[in-house]
Design a protein around this motif. Structure first.
Motif, PDB file in Angstrom:
ATOM      1  N   VAL A 229       0.953  -1.057  -0.052  1.00 53.35           N
ATOM      2  CA  VAL A 229       0.120  -0.080  -0.024  1.00 53.35           C
ATOM      3  C   VAL A 229       0.781   1.281  -0.015  1.00 53.35           C
ATOM      4  O   VAL A 229       0.505   2.175  -0.797  1.00 53.35           O
ATOM      5  N   THR A 230       1.870   1.270   0.727  1.00 48.89           N
ATOM      6  CA  THR A 230       2.923   2.437   1.040  1.00 48.89           C
ATOM      7  C   THR A 230       3.454   2.810  -0.377  1.00 48.89           C
ATOM      8  O   THR A 230       3.660   3.855  -0.880  1.00 48.89           O
ATOM      9  N   SER A 231       4.027   1.620  -1.086  1.00 44.21           N
ATOM     10  CA  SER A 231       4.743   1.935  -2.095  1.00 44.21           C
ATOM     11  C   SER A 231       3.675   2.302  -3.391  1.00 44.21           C
ATOM     12  O   SER A 231       4.080   3.253  -4.235  1.00 44.21           O
ATOM     13  N   PHE A 232       2.639   1.728  -3.427  1.00 42.75           N
ATOM     14  CA  PHE A 232       1.539   2.421  -4.293  1.00 42.75           C
ATOM     15  C   PHE A 232       1.072   3.794  -4.327  1.00 42.75           C
ATOM     16  O   PHE A 232       1.006   4.488  -5.316  1.00 42.75           O
ATOM     17  N   ILE A 233       1.033   4.118  -2.938  1.00 43.41           N
ATOM     18  CA  ILE A 233       0.330   5.529  -2.959  1.00 43.41           C
ATOM     19  C   ILE A 233       1.560   6.382  -3.390  1.00 43.41           C
ATOM     20  O   ILE A 233       1.420   7.354  -4.115  1.00 43.41           O
ATOM     21  N   PHE A 234       2.666   6.146  -2.773  1.00 45.66           N
ATOM     22  CA  PHE A 234       4.078   7.109  -3.347  1.00 45.66           C
ATOM     23  C   PHE A 234       4.204   6.969  -4.538  1.00 45.66           C
ATOM     24  O   PHE A 234       4.616   8.075  -5.347  1.00 45.66           O
ATOM     25  N   ALA A 236       2.355   6.110  -7.211  1.00 44.46           N
ATOM     26  CA  ALA A 236       1.433   6.905  -8.074  1.00 44.46           C
ATOM     27  C   ALA A 236       1.366   8.347  -7.870  1.00 44.46           C
ATOM     28  O   ALA A 236       1.316   9.201  -8.850  1.00 44.46           O
ATOM     29  N   ALA A 237       2.159   8.902  -6.738  1.00 40.95           N
ATOM     30  CA  ALA A 237       2.050  10.325  -6.786  1.00 40.95           C
ATOM     31  C   ALA A 237       3.402  10.746  -7.572  1.00 40.95           C
ATOM     32  O   ALA A 237       3.168  11.815  -8.023  1.00 40.95           O
TER      33      ALA A 237
END
Length: 261
Positions: A229-234, A236-237
């Motif tokens: 989740v953390t990797s995906f959020i950052f 994507a940003a």
């Protein structure tokens, strides 16, 4: 001054340190920290296989970056994200596989970075990122970038884990130090090149600390979001900002003969 004449129409191959540069750099270092853990631990690839795989992909990314001869957001930031991952893995291999203490790892990488800067300055008479217009300068630049990520990883882990400061407090500590550097640059007018490289090194443990805070389980002092989740959020940003940069053309510049080296 520079030992290499500035040709008319030469393009800088790396971005200028604008606010968006620092935002995406922080995002990239966070992805580097969490993605390395995800590949090595969650996918079960192990540290060695992950290191070989990501180093190979990084080599391809660096070749593509060098082929551009100017700053292109996609290629540049793709390389930075991979350097962040490989820099993290470099430190992890030294500590976990070879048993090198974090203190020693930090000292060794700091010495290697100092040597890189010394050789760079001896060859080019400048460490400025504003005129990275030759292949030699870009080689020095990327070696320095890799070592800053490795050094930042070691220092961040040393403070957060070895000294048991915790992820949140470590992040706040490095944010404070970067704030002091910013104050020194904007108010006290300390050297721009020194300020940039100090801030660049310290944004690594800053971003990594908050990445660990978000991704690590609660019993280890994190918020338990996990590396996926953390990797995906950052990530994507990062994609959103890079797309914005690509369409607006912001972040790079044409270097004139009068540009400061």
């Amino acid at each position: 001054m520079s030992s290499v004449p500035l040709a008319a129409g030469a393009y800088n191959r790396v971005p200028q340190p604008t606010p968006s540069f620092w935002v995406i750099k922080l995002l990239a270092v966070t992805v580097g920290e969490t993605a390395a853990d995800f590949l090595a631990l969650n996918l079960g690839l192990g540290l060695q296989l992950t290191s070989l795989l990501m180093t190979g992909i990084l080599a391809i990314a660096i070749v593509l970056q060098f082929m551009q001869k100017r700053y292109v957001p996609f290629y540049y930031w793709f390389a930075v994200v991979l350097v962040s991952v490989v820099g993290t893995l470099l430190t992890d291999n030294l500590v976990d596989n070879l048993g090198v203490p974090l203190q020693t790892t930090a000292i060794v990488t700091a010495i290697l970075l100092a040597i890189t800067f010394a050789l760079w300055y001896a060859a080019e008479k400048t460490l400025s990122i504003h005129t990275i217009i030759t292949t030699r300068r870009e080689v020095f630049y990327w070696i320095a970038i890799l070592l800053t990520f490795a050094l930042g990883t070691a220092v961040g882990d040393l403070v957060a884990e070895k000294f048991d400061v915790g992820y949140l407090n470590t992040g706040l500590l490095f944010a404070l130090i970067i704030g002091v550097i910013a104050f020194g640059y904007f108010v006290l007018k300390i050297d721009a090149v020194l300020s940039f490289w100090l801030a660049y090194i310290l944004t690594r443990p800053l971003g990594a600390s908050f990445g660990d805070l978000l991704s690590q389980p609660m019993e280890y002092g994190g918020l338990g979001l996990g590396t996926v989740v953390t990797s995906f959020i950052f990530l994507a940003a990062i994609v959103v900002i890079v797309v914005y940069m690509s369409f607006t053309g912001r972040g790079g510049e044409l270097v004139s003969r009068q540009s400061e080296a």
